[in-house]
Write a protein that holds these residues in place. Structure first.
Motif, mmCIF file in Angstrom:
data_model
loop_
_atom_site.group_PDB
_atom_site.id
_atom_site.type_symbol
_atom_site.label_atom_id
_atom_site.label_comp_id
_atom_site.label_asym_id
_atom_site.label_seq_id
_atom_site.Cartn_x
_atom_site.Cartn_y
_atom_site.Cartn_z
ATOM 1 N N GLU A 76 0.818 -1.207 0.000
ATOM 2 C CA GLU A 76 0.000 0.000 0.000
ATOM 3 C C GLU A 76 0.854 1.261 0.000
ATOM 4 O O GLU A 76 0.520 2.242 -0.680
ATOM 5 C CB GLU A 76 -0.949 -0.019 1.198
ATOM 6 N N CYS A 77 1.954 1.241 0.735
ATOM 7 C CA CYS A 77 2.857 2.399 0.737
ATOM 8 C C CYS A 77 3.423 2.652 -0.656
ATOM 9 O O CYS A 77 3.545 3.802 -1.101
ATOM 10 C CB CYS A 77 4.001 2.183 1.728
ATOM 11 N N HIS A 78 3.769 1.586 -1.347
ATOM 12 C CA HIS A 78 4.282 1.707 -2.712
ATOM 13 C C HIS A 78 3.231 2.325 -3.622
ATOM 14 O O HIS A 78 3.538 3.187 -4.453
ATOM 15 C CB HIS A 78 4.686 0.317 -3.212
ATOM 16 N N GLU A 79 1.971 1.923 -3.459
ATOM 17 C CA GLU A 79 0.905 2.466 -4.293
ATOM 18 C C GLU A 79 0.579 3.916 -3.964
ATOM 19 O O GLU A 79 -0.006 4.608 -4.798
ATOM 20 C CB GLU A 79 -0.357 1.606 -4.164
ATOM 21 N N ARG A 80 0.934 4.367 -2.779
ATOM 22 C CA ARG A 80 0.743 5.782 -2.442
ATOM 23 C C ARG A 80 1.966 6.619 -2.804
ATOM 24 O O ARG A 80 1.964 7.836 -2.602
ATOM 25 C CB ARG A 80 0.461 5.963 -0.945
ATOM 26 N N GLY A 81 3.003 5.991 -3.300
ATOM 27 C CA GLY A 81 4.219 6.711 -3.628
ATOM 28 C C GLY A 81 5.075 7.019 -2.421
ATOM 29 O O GLY A 81 5.987 7.852 -2.502
ATOM 30 N N GLU A 82 4.815 6.343 -1.316
ATOM 31 C CA GLU A 82 5.572 6.601 -0.080
ATOM 32 C C GLU A 82 6.905 5.867 -0.063
ATOM 33 O O GLU A 82 7.828 6.262 0.658
ATOM 34 C CB GLU A 82 4.719 6.200 1.126
ATOM 35 N N ILE A 83 7.016 4.773 -0.817
ATOM 36 C CA ILE A 83 8.295 4.102 -1.017
ATOM 37 C C ILE A 83 8.442 3.838 -2.514
ATOM 38 O O ILE A 83 7.447 3.695 -3.237
ATOM 39 C CB ILE A 83 8.419 2.776 -0.228
ATOM 40 N N ASP A 84 9.686 3.803 -2.994
ATOM 41 C CA ASP A 84 9.902 3.623 -4.420
ATOM 42 C C ASP A 84 10.025 2.140 -4.775
ATOM 43 O O ASP A 84 9.940 1.258 -3.916
ATOM 44 C CB ASP A 84 11.118 4.419 -4.885
ATOM 45 N N ALA A 85 10.237 1.865 -6.063
ATOM 46 C CA ALA A 85 10.295 0.481 -6.533
ATOM 47 C C ALA A 85 11.442 -0.282 -5.879
ATOM 48 O O ALA A 85 11.280 -1.443 -5.485
ATOM 49 C CB ALA A 85 10.429 0.449 -8.052
ATOM 50 N N HIS A 86 12.602 0.355 -5.752
ATOM 51 C CA HIS A 86 13.744 -0.333 -5.146
ATOM 52 C C HIS A 86 13.429 -0.763 -3.716
ATOM 53 O O HIS A 86 13.743 -1.894 -3.315
ATOM 54 C CB HIS A 86 14.977 0.569 -5.167
ATOM 55 N N GLN A 87 12.781 0.111 -2.968
ATOM 56 C CA GLN A 87 12.423 -0.221 -1.590
ATOM 57 C C GLN A 87 11.380 -1.332 -1.550
ATOM 58 O O GLN A 87 11.474 -2.249 -0.722
ATOM 59 C CB GLN A 87 11.891 1.026 -0.882
ATOM 60 N N TYR A 88 10.397 -1.268 -2.441
ATOM 61 C CA TYR A 88 9.375 -2.317 -2.443
ATOM 62 C C TYR A 88 9.955 -3.646 -2.908
ATOM 63 O O TYR A 88 9.651 -4.703 -2.339
ATOM 64 C CB TYR A 88 8.193 -1.918 -3.323
ATOM 65 N N PHE A 89 10.797 -3.607 -3.915
ATOM 66 C CA PHE A 89 11.405 -4.849 -4.390
ATOM 67 C C PHE A 89 12.316 -5.458 -3.327
ATOM 68 O O PHE A 89 12.425 -6.689 -3.227
ATOM 69 C CB PHE A 89 12.177 -4.611 -5.687
ATOM 70 N N SER A 90 12.951 -4.632 -2.537
ATOM 71 C CA SER A 90 13.757 -5.150 -1.415
ATOM 72 C C SER A 90 12.870 -5.878 -0.418
ATOM 73 O O SER A 90 13.242 -6.936 0.119
ATOM 74 C CB SER A 90 14.506 -4.008 -0.728
ATOM 75 N N HIS A 91 11.709 -5.315 -0.158
ATOM 76 C CA HIS A 91 10.728 -5.972 0.716
ATOM 77 C C HIS A 91 10.314 -7.324 0.129
ATOM 78 O O HIS A 91 10.278 -8.340 0.843
ATOM 79 C CB HIS A 91 9.513 -5.068 0.899
ATOM 80 N N LEU A 92 10.006 -7.352 -1.186
ATOM 81 C CA LEU A 92 9.620 -8.606 -1.823
ATOM 82 C C LEU A 92 10.759 -9.619 -1.791
ATOM 83 O O LEU A 92 10.535 -10.818 -1.589
ATOM 84 C CB LEU A 92 9.205 -8.360 -3.279
ATOM 85 N N ARG A 93 11.974 -9.126 -1.962
ATOM 86 C CA ARG A 93 13.135 -10.017 -1.954
ATOM 87 C C ARG A 93 13.241 -10.753 -0.617
ATOM 88 O O ARG A 93 13.499 -11.961 -0.580
ATOM 89 C CB ARG A 93 14.391 -9.201 -2.244
ATOM 90 N N ASN A 94 13.007 -10.029 0.463
ATOM 91 C CA ASN A 94 13.052 -10.640 1.799
ATOM 92 C C ASN A 94 11.828 -11.506 2.057
ATOM 93 O O ASN A 94 11.934 -12.630 2.568
ATOM 94 C CB ASN A 94 13.168 -9.557 2.871
ATOM 95 N N LEU A 95 10.668 -10.996 1.716
ATOM 96 C CA LEU A 95 9.416 -11.686 1.996
ATOM 97 C C LEU A 95 9.322 -13.025 1.261
ATOM 98 O O LEU A 95 8.901 -14.030 1.829
ATOM 99 C CB LEU A 95 8.231 -10.796 1.594
#
Length: 207
Positions: free
Chosen positions: A53-72
Protein backbone atom coordinates in the motif's frame (compact mmCIF):
# COMPACT_ATOMS: atom_id res chain seq x y z
CA UNK A 1 -26.06 -3.07 -8.02
CA UNK A 2 -26.26 0.68 -8.41
CA UNK A 3 -28.61 2.92 -6.49
CA UNK A 4 -31.02 4.66 -8.90
CA UNK A 5 -29.83 8.25 -8.39
CA UNK A 6 -28.39 8.99 -11.84
CA UNK A 7 -27.73 12.66 -12.84
CA UNK A 8 -24.27 11.51 -13.89
CA UNK A 9 -21.71 14.08 -15.02
CA UNK A 10 -18.62 11.86 -15.15
CA UNK A 11 -17.53 8.22 -15.23
CA UNK A 12 -14.57 6.72 -13.37
CA UNK A 13 -13.20 3.28 -14.22
CA UNK A 14 -10.75 1.11 -12.38
CA UNK A 15 -8.03 -0.19 -14.74
CA UNK A 16 -6.88 -3.59 -13.47
CA UNK A 17 -9.71 -6.11 -13.65
CA UNK A 18 -12.10 -3.68 -15.35
CA UNK A 19 -10.26 -2.33 -18.41
CA UNK A 20 -7.16 -4.56 -18.41
CA UNK A 21 -6.99 -8.19 -17.31
CA UNK A 22 -4.71 -8.73 -14.29
CA UNK A 23 -3.39 -11.96 -12.78
CA UNK A 24 -0.90 -11.68 -9.91
CA UNK A 25 -0.23 -15.41 -10.09
CA UNK A 26 1.73 -14.74 -13.29
CA UNK A 27 4.23 -12.76 -11.21
CA UNK A 28 4.49 -15.53 -8.64
CA UNK A 29 5.17 -18.08 -11.38
CA UNK A 30 8.13 -16.03 -12.59
CA UNK A 31 9.39 -15.24 -9.09
CA UNK A 32 9.27 -18.95 -8.25
CA UNK A 33 12.24 -19.38 -10.59
CA UNK A 34 14.28 -17.17 -8.24
CA UNK A 35 12.97 -18.34 -4.86
CA UNK A 36 13.84 -21.08 -2.44
CA UNK A 37 10.12 -21.33 -1.69
CA UNK A 38 7.69 -23.50 -3.67
CA UNK A 39 4.96 -21.68 -5.55
CA UNK A 40 2.47 -22.53 -2.79
CA UNK A 41 4.77 -20.78 -0.33
CA UNK A 42 4.90 -17.68 -2.50
CA UNK A 43 1.12 -17.62 -2.78
CA UNK A 44 0.83 -17.89 1.00
CA UNK A 45 3.28 -15.06 1.65
CA UNK A 46 2.43 -12.52 -1.05
CA UNK A 47 -0.14 -10.06 0.23
CA UNK A 48 -1.32 -6.53 -0.41
CA UNK A 49 0.43 -5.63 2.83
CA UNK A 50 1.55 -2.33 4.37
CA UNK A 51 4.55 -2.07 2.06
CA UNK A 52 2.38 -2.80 -0.97
CA UNK A 53 0.00 0.00 0.00
CA UNK A 54 2.86 2.40 0.74
CA UNK A 55 4.28 1.71 -2.71
CA UNK A 56 0.90 2.47 -4.29
CA UNK A 57 0.74 5.78 -2.44
CA UNK A 58 4.22 6.71 -3.63
CA UNK A 59 5.57 6.60 -0.08
CA UNK A 60 8.29 4.10 -1.02
CA UNK A 61 9.90 3.62 -4.42
CA UNK A 62 10.29 0.48 -6.53
CA UNK A 63 13.74 -0.33 -5.15
CA UNK A 64 12.42 -0.22 -1.59
CA UNK A 65 9.38 -2.32 -2.44
CA UNK A 66 11.40 -4.85 -4.39
CA UNK A 67 13.76 -5.15 -1.42
CA UNK A 68 10.73 -5.97 0.72
CA UNK A 69 9.62 -8.61 -1.82
CA UNK A 70 13.13 -10.02 -1.95
CA UNK A 71 13.05 -10.64 1.80
CA UNK A 72 9.42 -11.69 2.00
CA UNK A 73 9.56 -14.18 -0.86
CA UNK A 74 13.18 -15.25 -0.36
CA UNK A 75 14.13 -14.15 -3.86
CA UNK A 76 17.62 -14.41 -5.25
CA UNK A 77 16.92 -11.82 -7.92
CA UNK A 78 17.95 -8.28 -8.74
CA UNK A 79 15.50 -5.41 -9.24
CA UNK A 80 15.29 -6.01 -13.00
CA UNK A 81 14.36 -9.67 -12.52
CA UNK A 82 11.78 -8.80 -9.88
CA UNK A 83 10.39 -6.11 -12.18
CA UNK A 84 9.96 -8.65 -14.99
CA UNK A 85 7.71 -10.73 -12.77
CA UNK A 86 5.97 -7.65 -11.41
CA UNK A 87 4.99 -6.51 -14.91
CA UNK A 88 3.86 -9.95 -16.04
CA UNK A 89 0.55 -9.55 -14.19
CA UNK A 90 -1.05 -7.75 -17.13
CA UNK A 91 -3.09 -9.70 -19.65
CA UNK A 92 -5.17 -8.36 -22.51
CA UNK A 93 -7.38 -5.34 -22.89
CA UNK A 94 -10.99 -6.04 -21.91
CA UNK A 95 -12.35 -5.09 -25.30
CA UNK A 96 -16.04 -4.89 -24.40
CA UNK A 97 -15.35 -2.30 -21.69
CA UNK A 98 -13.07 -0.19 -23.85
CA UNK A 99 -15.71 -0.24 -26.60
CA UNK A 100 -18.31 1.02 -24.11
CA UNK A 101 -16.00 3.82 -22.95
CA UNK A 102 -15.33 4.89 -26.54
CA UNK A 103 -19.09 4.88 -27.19
CA UNK A 104 -19.91 7.29 -24.36
CA UNK A 105 -16.81 9.49 -24.00
CA UNK A 106 -18.13 12.15 -26.38
CA UNK A 107 -21.12 12.70 -24.09
CA UNK A 108 -19.62 12.08 -20.64
CA UNK A 109 -16.05 12.68 -19.46
CA UNK A 110 -14.41 9.32 -18.76
CA UNK A 111 -11.62 8.95 -16.21
CA UNK A 112 -9.59 6.05 -14.92
CA UNK A 113 -8.46 5.67 -11.33
CA UNK A 114 -5.89 2.97 -10.65
CA UNK A 115 -4.21 1.87 -7.47
CA UNK A 116 -0.85 1.55 -9.17
CA UNK A 117 2.84 2.39 -9.06
CA UNK A 118 5.39 3.88 -11.47
CA UNK A 119 6.72 0.50 -12.66
CA UNK A 120 3.27 -0.73 -13.61
CA UNK A 121 2.22 2.65 -14.96
CA UNK A 122 5.06 2.66 -17.49
CA UNK A 123 3.96 -0.80 -18.63
CA UNK A 124 0.25 -0.21 -19.07
CA UNK A 125 0.79 3.22 -20.64
CA UNK A 126 2.99 1.60 -23.30
CA UNK A 127 1.18 -1.71 -23.82
CA UNK A 128 -2.47 -0.59 -23.96
CA UNK A 129 -2.58 2.58 -26.10
CA UNK A 130 -6.22 2.09 -27.16
CA UNK A 131 -7.44 1.70 -23.59
CA UNK A 132 -5.27 4.51 -22.23
CA UNK A 133 -6.28 6.97 -24.95
CA UNK A 134 -9.99 6.30 -24.32
CA UNK A 135 -9.82 8.32 -21.07
CA UNK A 136 -9.85 12.07 -20.69
CA UNK A 137 -7.49 11.66 -17.73
CA UNK A 138 -6.00 8.81 -15.71
CA UNK A 139 -5.52 9.20 -11.96
CA UNK A 140 -2.85 7.02 -10.34
CA UNK A 141 -2.63 6.45 -6.59
CA UNK A 142 1.17 6.84 -6.49
CA UNK A 143 0.76 10.33 -7.95
CA UNK A 144 -2.25 11.31 -5.82
CA UNK A 145 -0.70 10.10 -2.58
CA UNK A 146 -3.95 8.30 -1.77
CA UNK A 147 -5.35 4.96 -2.85
CA UNK A 148 -8.78 3.43 -3.12
CA UNK A 149 -10.88 3.08 -1.01
CA UNK A 150 -9.59 6.12 0.93
CA UNK A 151 -12.07 9.00 0.91
CA UNK A 152 -9.25 11.49 0.26
CA UNK A 153 -8.53 9.79 -3.06
CA UNK A 154 -12.05 10.34 -4.35
CA UNK A 155 -12.13 13.90 -3.01
CA UNK A 156 -8.87 14.66 -4.84
CA UNK A 157 -10.38 13.45 -8.11
CA UNK A 158 -13.52 15.52 -7.57
CA UNK A 159 -11.37 18.60 -6.99
CA UNK A 160 -9.23 17.92 -10.08
CA UNK A 161 -12.21 17.31 -12.38
CA UNK A 162 -14.58 19.89 -10.94
CA UNK A 163 -17.32 17.24 -10.77
CA UNK A 164 -19.29 16.77 -7.58
CA UNK A 165 -18.79 13.37 -5.98
CA UNK A 166 -22.52 12.61 -6.13
CA UNK A 167 -22.49 13.14 -9.91
CA UNK A 168 -19.75 10.56 -10.53
CA UNK A 169 -20.42 6.94 -11.47
CA UNK A 170 -17.56 4.65 -10.43
CA UNK A 171 -16.81 1.13 -11.71
CA UNK A 172 -14.51 -1.25 -9.82
CA UNK A 173 -14.11 -5.00 -9.46
CA UNK A 174 -13.16 -4.84 -5.76
CA UNK A 175 -16.01 -4.72 -3.26
CA UNK A 176 -14.02 -2.65 -0.74
CA UNK A 177 -13.38 0.04 -3.33
CA UNK A 178 -17.04 0.16 -4.32
CA UNK A 179 -18.09 0.47 -0.67
CA UNK A 180 -15.50 3.19 -0.08
CA UNK A 181 -16.68 5.11 -3.14
CA UNK A 182 -20.30 4.97 -2.00
CA UNK A 183 -19.33 6.10 1.49
CA UNK A 184 -17.51 9.04 -0.10
CA UNK A 185 -20.72 9.96 -1.93
CA UNK A 186 -20.18 8.51 -5.40
CA UNK A 187 -22.58 6.25 -7.25
CA UNK A 188 -20.78 2.96 -7.81
CA UNK A 189 -21.07 -0.37 -9.59
CA UNK A 190 -19.34 -3.58 -8.55
CA UNK A 191 -18.01 -5.02 -11.82
CA UNK A 192 -18.04 -8.80 -12.07
CA UNK A 193 -18.23 -8.97 -15.87
CA UNK A 194 -18.09 -6.37 -18.67
CA UNK A 195 -21.86 -6.73 -18.97
CA UNK A 196 -22.25 -5.01 -15.59
CA UNK A 197 -20.77 -1.86 -17.13
CA UNK A 198 -22.92 -2.11 -20.25
CA UNK A 199 -26.10 -2.52 -18.18
CA UNK A 200 -25.21 0.42 -15.91
CA UNK A 201 -24.58 2.70 -18.90
CA UNK A 202 -27.86 1.56 -20.46
CA UNK A 203 -29.64 2.33 -17.18
CA UNK A 204 -28.48 5.97 -17.29
CA UNK A 205 -29.40 6.28 -20.97
CA UNK A 206 -25.88 6.44 -22.38
CA UNK A 207 -25.92 3.21 -24.41
Amino acid sequence: MMAAQHNIEGLIFDLGGVVIDVDFDQALQIWAQHSRLPIEGLRARFKMDVEYECHERGEIDAHQYFSHLRNLLELEADDAEISTGWNSIFGGEITETVNDILAVRSRLPCFAFSNSNPTHQITWMADYPRAVSSFHKIFVSSELGYRKPEREAFEAIAKATGINLAAMLFFDDTVENVVGAREAGLQAVHVKTPADITHALEAIGEL
